[in-house]
Enzyme design. Structure first.
Site, PDB file in Angstrom:
ATOM      1  CG  HIS A   1      -1.512   2.201  -4.044  1.00 23.82           C
ATOM      2  ND1 HIS A   1      -1.896   2.117  -5.359  1.00 23.82           N
ATOM      3  CD2 HIS A   1      -1.950   1.071  -3.447  1.00 23.82           C
ATOM      4  CE1 HIS A   1      -2.550   0.972  -5.547  1.00 23.82           C
ATOM      5  NE2 HIS A   1      -2.583   0.311  -4.407  1.00 23.82           N
TER       6      HIS A   1
ATOM      7  CG  HIS B   1     -50.140  15.470   4.764  1.00 24.01           C
ATOM      8  ND1 HIS B   1     -49.867  16.702   4.240  1.00 24.01           N
ATOM      9  CD2 HIS B   1     -49.030  14.709   4.516  1.00 24.01           C
ATOM     10  CE1 HIS B   1     -48.657  16.691   3.698  1.00 24.01           C
ATOM     11  NE2 HIS B   1     -48.127  15.492   3.857  1.00 24.01           N
TER      12      HIS B   1
ATOM     13  CD  GLN C   1      -2.717  -1.131  -0.276  1.00 26.01           C
ATOM     14  OE1 GLN C   1      -3.379  -0.193  -0.683  1.00 26.01           O
ATOM     15  NE2 GLN C   1      -2.543  -2.224  -1.010  1.00 26.01           N
TER      16      GLN C   1
ATOM     17  CG  ASP D   1      -5.163  -4.182  -4.131  1.00 29.46           C
ATOM     18  OD1 ASP D   1      -6.155  -3.632  -3.621  1.00 29.46           O
ATOM     19  OD2 ASP D   1      -3.995  -4.002  -3.733  1.00 29.46           O
TER      20      ASP D   1
ATOM     21  CD  GLU E   1      -8.322   1.695   0.841  1.00 31.59           C
ATOM     22  OE1 GLU E   1      -7.190   2.135   1.191  1.00 31.59           O
ATOM     23  OE2 GLU E   1      -8.727   1.734  -0.334  1.00 31.59           O
ATOM     24  CG  HIS E   2      -6.761  -2.404   1.937  1.00 33.32           C
ATOM     25  ND1 HIS E   2      -6.214  -1.238   1.456  1.00 33.32           N
ATOM     26  CD2 HIS E   2      -7.537  -2.896   0.947  1.00 33.32           C
ATOM     27  CE1 HIS E   2      -6.642  -1.033   0.212  1.00 33.32           C
ATOM     28  NE2 HIS E   2      -7.448  -2.017  -0.120  1.00 33.32           N
TER      29      HIS E   2
END
Lengths: 436, 436
Positions: free
Chosen positions: A262, A420, A259, A361, A327-328
C-alpha cells in the site's frame, strides 16, 4: 531486513517498546495553506473552487460542470469491463448485507418510579465522501464509505474526487453509482472539504465528511471538525499475522505483502511460536518481492517497518498483539476462535488460514475503513453508526417528578445552579398545592 | 431583550438564518502555549506537571502527592451533608440503570456462501476524566462521565481536577468515589491532559480522555487526539422549548433560565404557536431575573442570545427546531410523543410539561454530556459506546473463499494491488489442485 525479535531474549522488552513507538509517518505542515484555501472557498464559493481546481488539477470548470452529468457518468461506467462490474456489484451486495445488521435499535421503557426513558437513532441528513485521485483512487473505498451511509438512511450522499488534467477513474464512478451516490463533484483537496463543510452556490453543505485523503485533505478535515462531523484521520495501513508452523510460508508472505504494497510507511508484522517458520516466511517474502509489481513500495515497507517476532506460545502472541492494537489481524492457527477470545484491541480479525486479509478489503462484508496507528485501543472501523446519531428521551409523570425531583433540586443547589432547582421546585410546589 | 421572530413576517427567513449563524463564543487562541506545555510534560514528566501546577494553581506538590490519598478522599467525603450524599447516590443509581441498557450486542452468523461474519465489542482499557476546578466544577458531570465508563467495563478510570490554592470541592471527590473512579489527581489544565495522554512517572497513560474544560483543556484535547481518543469539544449550553399556551409561563421561564444561568454565551429559545403566551413567558423571565442569584450571567445570555419565535403550528415548530438541532429540547405540548416523532436532530428530548430539563442534568438517567452548537445534526451525547470499540470478525471456509475470492482478486487487480490478489490466488490455486 525486517526486525527479528524474540520474547526469550533479554533485551526483548526494550526493543519491542522502541518498535511500538517508531514513527512511520511525518505529516507535512500544510495547516496555513489549508486555512487560506478554506477561507477563500467560504468567501467566494464556486469562484474559489473553480480557480483552485484550475491551479491544482489543471482543469478548467464552470459552475454547471462542477458535478459530473448523468450522461458523463453513464459513458464512463460503460467503459468498465463486465467482470469488474460484476465483481463490484458482488462486493456491494455483501457489504450492504453486513452493514444492514449494524442498524441500531431504539429503546423505550418505564421505570418503577414512573419515568419513561429511552432513545431514538436517526440518520445524518447529508454526507460527503472524499475520494482521492491518482494512485490511491480505490473504488472499493467508495463502496466501503458510501454503503454504510445509504444503509443508515442518509438522504443526500455526495462524492468529491479530483480529476487531475481531466483524468477520471471509471471504476470510481461506477462504484459511486452502485453504492447509490447522488452527485459526484470533480473537485479535490482542501477546496473540496471546504465546499462540503460550508457549501457554495453549487455544492450544498453536508453534515458529515468521510473518506481518506492526502495531508491537505486531512488538515482540512481537522479544521472543519465541529462545523461538520468527520471520520478518523487514517494513517498508513498495517497487518499483524499470528501464524503457527502449520501454514504455507508463501501464503503468509503474500498476506504480509498485501499491506506492505500500500505504502512505504505501511507495516507488516508476523508473530509466530516457531522461529524456523518465521525464517521461512522471510525467505518467501524475499522471493515474492523479486517479481511483485509494487516491489519498490512493498520492499522498503517490509525492510524498514516489518518485523518477525518469535514467542513462547500463542498466549504471548495475543498479549503482544494487544499492545500493537493492529488495524488488521490474521489468526492463522488451528483454533482461531479460541485465540480471538484473547484479543482485546484490533480493527478487524481474519480467522483461519483460508481468510486472507484482502478478502476484507473487498468482498468479505465488514468495512475496510479501520483504525490505524494503535487507535484500535479506543476506536472502531467505519459503520452505519457513523452516519447516525442518538437522541435520548425522558418523560416524567407528576408522580415520577415527585419521587426523583427532590434529589435534582438538592444537587442543583449544591452546584449553585438556582434556576435548575427552581424549574423542579415550581412543579413540586404545584403538586403539593394539589395534594393540599 | 431577546429576539422576537414570527414565521408570518416577511423577513423571517433572513432573520432566522442570521440568528442560526450568530457566533456566541470566541475561543482564545492558546494553541502555542498549549503545545509548549504538552512538550514540556512529555519531556520532563512529573517534574513538569509539578512546576506547572505550582505556577497555575499556586500549589506545591510532590510526586507522591499528585494523587489524593484514600484518607484525604475519606476526610473530604465526610464533609458532605447527608442529604447531598443521598441525592448523589440516587442520581448515580438512575444513571447506571439507564446506561446499562446501552451495552451493545456482539453478533456472529454464517451466510449462505459459508462465510462466518460478525463483530465483538470490547471496552477501552483505561480512561481519564477531566473535571474543571472553580465555578464549573460539577459533581453531576463526574457521574455522567465516569458511570458510562464503568458500565462499559473500563479497567482503570482516573480523574484529574485542579485544586487552585489547594481548594477542593468535596462533592467532586464524593462523586468520583460513588462512580467508582480509581485515582483522582489534583492537576488541571493542559498539563493534566498531557499527563493523561503521554503518561509520567506517576500518571499511567490512558486510551481515552473525556470531560469538559476551559480553552487550554480543549486545545490540549484537540492536540492529543489520535494518540488517545477524546469526546466532543463542548460549547456553551443551549435549550429550546416548544410550548403551547396550556403551560404556566413561569415554568417555561425557569426552564429557559436554567440553561441561561450556565454561561453568558448560553442560549435559550422558546418556540410557541401563541404570541401572547410568548410575551407572558418573557415577562415571567424578567420577573425571575429580578431575584435570581446568577442574574448577572442569565440576564446577558437571555438578552443577547435568547429568542421567542412565534409559529403557525407545531409542525413548523418541529421544522425550525430541526434547523437549530438543539442540545436540549423540551416539548411542553399536549401530545409530546407525537411531536417528538417529527424531531430529527436534538441531543436530548424532554417530553411534557412535567419534565423540566434540569431533571436530565442530574437524575433522569440519560447523559447530560450532549452535542452543542448544532452538532446534534451529526453526533450524539456521551454513552457507553464512547468507552467501547468494535472489532469486526470474518472467517472463510475453503468453499466460501472459492465463491467470493475471485471477485476480490478482480477488484485487487483493478486497483493495481497485485499482492492483494495473490493472497487470494495462492489459496484458490491450492483448492484447484486439491480438486484436480
Amino acid at each position: 531486513m525486517p526486525q527479528f525479535l524474540n520474547t526469550a531474549d533479554a533485551d526483548f522488552e526494550a526493543r519491542f517498546a522502541a518498535f511500538l513507538t517508531t514513527k512511520r509517518e511525518d505529516a507535512p505542515d500544510v495547516d496555513a495553506a489549508v486555512a487560506a484555501i478554506i477561507d477563500d472557498v467560504r468567501a467566494r464559493g464556486d469562484a474559489a473552487v473553480i480557480e483552485l481546481t484550475e491551479r491544482f488539477d489543471r482543469l478548467a470548470l464552470t459552475p454547471d460542470r462542477l458535478a459530473f452529468s448523468d450522461d458523463e457518468i453513464a459513458a464512463e461506467c460503460a467503459r468498465v469491463p463486465d467482470a469488474e462490474k460484476a465483481a463490484l456489484e458482488h462486493a456491494a451486495r455483501r457489504i450492504r448485507a453486513y452493514h444492514a445488521r449494524q442498524m441500531p435499535d431504539d429503546a423505550k421503557w418505564t421505570d418503577p418510579d414512573g419515568a419513561t426513558l429511552g432513545w431514538r437513532w436517526t440518520p445524518v441528513e447529508a454526507a460527503g465522501l472524499y475520494v482521492p485521485g491518482g494512485l490511491a483512487s480505490y473504488p472499493s473505498s467508495v463502496l466501503m464509505n458510501a454503503i454504510p451511509a445509504r444503509v443508515a438512511g442518509v438522504e443526500r450522499l455526495v462524492v468529491t474526487v479530483p480529476t487531475p488534467d481531466g483524468t477520471v477513474n471509471p471504476l470510481v464512478l461506477l462504484a459511486a453509482k452502485v453504492a447509490g451516490v447522488d452527485t459526484v463533484f470533480r473537485v479535490g483537496g482542501a477546496q473540496a472539504i471546504a465546499a462540503l463543510a460550508y457549501g457554495t452556490e453549487t455544492v450544498s453543505p453536508v453534515d458529515k465528511i468521510v473518506g481518506p485523503g492526502n495531508a491537505y485533505v486531512a488538515a482540512a478535515k481537522r479544521r472543519v471538525f465541529g462545523k461538520v462531523g468527520i471520520d478518523m484521520i487514517a494513517g498508513p495501513s498495517e497487518i499483524l499475522v499470528i501464524a503457527d508452523a502449520d501454514n504455507d510460508p508463501d501464503w503468509i508472505a503474500v498476506d504480509l505483502l498485501s499491506q506492505a504494497e500500500h505504502d512505504e510507511s505501511a507495516q507488516a508484522i508476523l508473530i509466530t511460536p516457531d522461529a524456523d517458520f518465521g525464517r521461512a516466511v522471510v525467505a518467501a517474502v524475499e522471493k515474492r518481492l523479486e517479481t511483485l509489481e509494487r516491489h519498490a513500495i512493498a520492499g522498503p515497507s517490509w525492510r524498514d517497518y516489518g518485523a518477525v517476532i518469535t514467542v513462547r506460545d500463542l498466549d504471548e502472541a495475543a498479549e503482544l498483539s494487544n499492545r500493537v492494537a493492529p488495524e488488521h489481524l490474521e489468526l492463522c492457527v488451528a483454533e482461531p476462535e479460541a485465540l480471538a477470545e484473547k484479543i482485546r484491541h484490533a480493527g478487524a480479525i481474519f480467522l483461519g488460514s483460508w481468510t486472507p486479509e484482502a478478502i476484507g478489503d473487498y468482498v468479505g462484508g465488514p468495512n475496510h475503513v479501520l483504525p490505524t496507528a494503535r487507535s484500535a485501543r479506543f476506536s472502531s472501523g467505519l459503520s452505519v453508526l457513523d452516519f447516525m446519531k442518538r437522541t435520548t428521551l425522558a418523560r416524567m409523570s407528576p408522580a415520577a417528578l415527585n419521587t426523583i425531583g427532590p434529589a435534582a433540586e438538592i444537587l442543583a443547589r449544591s452546584e449553585s445552579l438556582e434556576a435548575h432547582g427552581l424549574s423542579v421546585r415550581a412543579r413540586l410546589d404545584r403538586l403539593n398545592e394539589e395534594d393540599a
